[in-house]
Scaffold this motif. Structure first.
Motif, PDB file in Angstrom:
ATOM      1  N   CYS A  55     113.911  13.576 -31.684  1.00 60.98           N
ATOM      2  CA  CYS A  55     112.826  13.038 -32.636  1.00 60.98           C
ATOM      3  C   CYS A  55     112.093  14.292 -33.276  1.00 60.98           C
ATOM      4  N   ALA A  56     111.954  15.416 -32.301  1.00 58.46           N
ATOM      5  CA  ALA A  56     111.279  16.452 -32.912  1.00 58.46           C
ATOM      6  C   ALA A  56     112.152  17.448 -33.869  1.00 58.46           C
ATOM      7  N   GLY A  57     113.670  17.265 -33.983  1.00 60.71           N
ATOM      8  CA  GLY A  57     114.385  18.079 -34.774  1.00 60.71           C
ATOM      9  C   GLY A  57     114.548  19.527 -34.122  1.00 60.71           C
ATOM     10  N   VAL A  58     114.481  19.357 -32.903  1.00 62.42           N
ATOM     11  CA  VAL A  58     114.956  20.854 -32.393  1.00 62.42           C
ATOM     12  C   VAL A  58     116.046  20.662 -31.565  1.00 62.42           C
ATOM     13  N   PRO A  59     116.825  21.783 -31.016  1.00 62.34           N
ATOM     14  CA  PRO A  59     118.036  21.639 -30.209  1.00 62.34           C
ATOM     15  C   PRO A  59     117.681  21.244 -28.719  1.00 62.34           C
ATOM     16  N   SER A  60     118.849  20.570 -28.319  1.00 70.22           N
ATOM     17  CA  SER A  60     118.794  19.864 -27.113  1.00 70.22           C
ATOM     18  C   SER A  60     119.792  20.835 -26.230  1.00 70.22           C
ATOM     19  N   MET A  61     119.302  21.444 -24.987  1.00 69.76           N
ATOM     20  CA  MET A  61     120.092  22.541 -24.273  1.00 69.76           C
ATOM     21  C   MET A  61     121.337  21.775 -23.972  1.00 69.76           C
ATOM     22  N   ASP A  62     121.241  20.526 -23.198  1.00 68.86           N
ATOM     23  CA  ASP A  62     122.445  19.995 -22.604  1.00 68.86           C
ATOM     24  C   ASP A  62     123.254  19.643 -23.841  1.00 68.86           C
ATOM     25  N   LEU A  63     122.917  19.410 -24.917  1.00 68.28           N
ATOM     26  CA  LEU A  63     123.973  19.180 -26.208  1.00 68.28           C
ATOM     27  C   LEU A  63     124.547  20.380 -26.314  1.00 68.28           C
ATOM     28  N   LEU A  64     124.003  21.366 -26.324  1.00 62.68           N
ATOM     29  CA  LEU A  64     124.485  22.726 -26.991  1.00 62.68           C
ATOM     30  C   LEU A  64     125.446  23.296 -25.992  1.00 62.68           C
ATOM     31  N   ALA A  65     125.065  23.053 -24.730  1.00 67.19           N
ATOM     32  CA  ALA A  65     126.039  23.467 -23.440  1.00 67.19           C
ATOM     33  C   ALA A  65     127.423  22.390 -23.502  1.00 67.19           C
ATOM     34  N   ARG A  66     127.122  21.195 -23.912  1.00 69.21           N
ATOM     35  CA  ARG A  66     128.384  20.167 -23.807  1.00 69.21           C
ATOM     36  C   ARG A  66     129.140  20.745 -24.967  1.00 69.21           C
ATOM     37  N   ASP A  67     128.696  20.771 -26.153  1.00 67.22           N
ATOM     38  CA  ASP A  67     129.386  20.912 -27.341  1.00 67.22           C
ATOM     39  C   ASP A  67     130.158  22.222 -27.269  1.00 67.22           C
ATOM     40  N   GLN A  68     129.741  23.170 -26.543  1.00 64.34           N
ATOM     41  CA  GLN A  68     130.309  24.387 -26.543  1.00 64.34           C
ATOM     42  C   GLN A  68     131.213  24.685 -25.148  1.00 64.34           C
ATOM     43  N   GLY A  69     131.496  23.583 -24.399  1.00 64.21           N
ATOM     44  CA  GLY A  69     132.392  23.562 -23.333  1.00 64.21           C
ATOM     45  C   GLY A  69     131.564  24.254 -21.912  1.00 64.21           C
ATOM     46  N   LEU A  70     130.522  24.430 -21.894  1.00 62.78           N
ATOM     47  CA  LEU A  70     129.818  24.923 -20.776  1.00 62.78           C
ATOM     48  C   LEU A  70     129.489  23.944 -19.769  1.00 62.78           C
ATOM     49  N   ILE A  71     129.949  24.593 -18.535  1.00 62.38           N
ATOM     50  CA  ILE A  71     129.471  23.694 -17.235  1.00 62.38           C
ATOM     51  C   ILE A  71     127.829  23.978 -16.883  1.00 62.38           C
ATOM     52  N   ILE A  72     127.239  22.589 -16.901  1.00 61.79           N
ATOM     53  CA  ILE A  72     125.564  22.792 -16.488  1.00 61.79           C
ATOM     54  C   ILE A  72     125.642  22.790 -15.085  1.00 61.79           C
ATOM     55  N   GLY A  73     124.769  24.127 -14.498  1.00 60.33           N
ATOM     56  CA  GLY A  73     124.592  24.312 -12.881  1.00 60.33           C
ATOM     57  C   GLY A  73     123.781  23.094 -12.453  1.00 60.33           C
ATOM     58  N   ASP A  74     122.661  23.116 -12.669  1.00 57.74           N
ATOM     59  CA  ASP A  74     121.333  22.276 -12.172  1.00 57.74           C
ATOM     60  C   ASP A  74     120.906  21.306 -13.290  1.00 57.74           C
ATOM     61  N   ILE A  75     121.555  20.211 -13.433  1.00 59.80           N
ATOM     62  CA  ILE A  75     121.220  19.460 -14.478  1.00 59.80           C
ATOM     63  C   ILE A  75     119.876  18.915 -14.575  1.00 59.80           C
ATOM     64  N   GLY A  76     119.042  19.161 -13.511  1.00 58.59           N
ATOM     65  CA  GLY A  76     117.566  19.061 -13.499  1.00 58.59           C
ATOM     66  C   GLY A  76     116.744  19.884 -14.108  1.00 58.59           C
ATOM     67  N   LEU A  77     117.243  20.973 -14.312  1.00 59.97           N
ATOM     68  CA  LEU A  77     116.585  21.998 -15.135  1.00 59.97           C
ATOM     69  C   LEU A  77     116.750  21.944 -16.592  1.00 59.97           C
ATOM     70  N   ILE A  78     117.658  20.944 -17.173  1.00 57.63           N
ATOM     71  CA  ILE A  78     117.386  20.975 -18.440  1.00 57.63           C
ATOM     72  C   ILE A  78     116.248  20.517 -19.082  1.00 57.63           C
ATOM     73  N   LYS A  79     115.486  19.338 -18.314  1.00 62.04           N
ATOM     74  CA  LYS A  79     114.369  19.005 -18.783  1.00 62.04           C
ATOM     75  C   LYS A  79     113.201  20.229 -19.026  1.00 62.04           C
ATOM     76  N   HIS A  80     113.316  20.866 -18.194  1.00 61.28           N
ATOM     77  CA  HIS A  80     112.512  22.127 -18.395  1.00 61.28           C
ATOM     78  C   HIS A  80     112.858  23.137 -19.308  1.00 61.28           C
ATOM     79  N   ILE A  81     114.221  23.323 -19.722  1.00 60.49           N
ATOM     80  CA  ILE A  81     114.374  24.223 -20.840  1.00 60.49           C
ATOM     81  C   ILE A  81     113.956  23.353 -22.270  1.00 60.49           C
TER      82      ILE A  81
END
Length: 343
Positions: free
Chosen positions: A130-156
């Motif tokens: 909605c804000a037109g800014v990048p989402s960290m979980d989407l950036l990680a997923r699209d570049q094949g990176l494994i997210i460590g603690d998924i709970g930290l995504i909301k803080h980023i």
């Protein structure tokens, strides 16, 4: 089922939308039996069919009221890292609402696709979109990176929404942030993150990080394993874990395990790969002999017809000519690790 998308409809008009969508996006249409045709999969209870199929598909589309969809899926939701995409479409085909797993599950993309196919309006409510800014979980997923603690995504993501610049430690350049310089900046050391409100580490190494730092793991390491006949999985796992620990490697960065095809029936090898959650690929002696290893073995050459198994298999998987962690051996097992080329 050949498709990864399931569509559910409860009414005659909803069934028409479901069938149209199924043809347009290669999905399976589940329709209440009284309205089902030969191209549909009939059901008598939506609750039962969702319970049976929820983990079978990567995406679910409900041509129903949103409330019905919520009640049907509620018992099966686990986390944003595991839940499939859920989209709701009204029976008139006017709106496609991204309901669950908008980013990692792909519900936002699916809602936009459906809207495009049937001329509906996509309804996306995730804050970053909605804000037109990048989402960290989407950036990680699209570049094949494994997210460590998924709970930290909301803080980023919250920090990005608040206009903060996020520090990133990425020594090998696995996270491409070109075009996002207003949201992220690089730091030279992990300790550079200590004084920041939050941060990101992109690395195959294991680090001791504060709770406010998100780890992203590049899938860049391949595991080569050799063993004698009849070696149990525990013996293989013991050496693998020892090598990983000694080299401060994150298991999340290992993408595959390999060996020689003569070991393809070794139950210990197969079980070890399953326990580690790794795909297991076998190579012929001819393929492995194409790789020059730094620790050849006369005994392996005598019995297997190759100069070495674990180093060659690891390099073959990573498509490189240099070994990263050379052969380490126990009494009956050998292990080596290769690393794919950095960006």
């Amino acid at each position: 089922m050949g498709n990864r998308i399931a569509i559910y409809a409860l009414t005659e008009r909803g069934a028409k939308v479901a069938r149209k969508l199924a043809a347009l996006i290669s999905a399976d249409s589940y329709v209440l039996d009284r309205y089902a045709t030969k191209n549909d999969i009939p059901f008598t209870s939506l609750k039962d069919i969702v319970a049976d199929k929820f983990t079978e598909y990567g995406s679910h589309v409900f041509v129903t009221a949103s409330g019905i969809a919520v009640r049907m899926i509620a018992p099966f939701l686990k986390s944003k890292a595991e839940d499939p995409a859920v989209v709701v479409v009204d029976q008139e085909g006017e709106f496609a609402v991204s309901l669950v797993s908008g980013h990692l599950g792909g519900a936002n993309e699916l809602a936009r696709l459906i809207a495009d196919k049937i001329g509906a309006t996509p309804v996306i409510t995730t804050a970053t979109d909605c804000a037109g800014v990048p989402s960290m979980d989407l950036l990680a997923r699209d570049q094949g990176l494994i997210i460590g603690d998924i709970g930290l995504i909301k803080h980023i993501n919250a920090a990005i929404l608040d206009g903060e610049q996020i520090p990133v430690y990425d020594p090998d350049g696995f996270l491409d942030l070109s075009g996002f310089s207003e949201y992220f900046y690089g730091v030279e050391t992990v300790t550079g993150l200590d004084s920041c409100s939050c941060g990101i580490v992109v690395d195959w190494r294991r680090h001791d990080l504060s709770k406010k730092v998100l780890s992203l793991y590049p899938r860049c390491l391949s595991l080569g394993v050799g063993c004698r006949r009849g070696v149990p999985a525990d013996e293989i796992l013991e050496l693998v874990r020892s090598v990983v620990a000694e080299n401060k490697i994150s298991f999340e960065s290992i993408f595959c395990m390999g060996s020689i095809d003569a070991k393809s029936d070794e139950s210990g090898m197969l079980e070890a790969a399953e326990i580690l959650g790794l795909d297991l690929k076998f190579f012929s002696a001819v393929e492995l002999n194409e790789i020059e290893v730094i620790n050849p073995s006369g005994m392996v050459m005598k019995h297997m017809g190759v100069g070495g198994v674990c180093e060659a298999a690891a390099m073959k998987l990573a498509d490189v000519k240099e070994i990263f962690v050379p052969k380490t051996k126990s009494t009956r097992v050998t292990v080596a690790i290769a690393k794919v080329a950095s960006r």
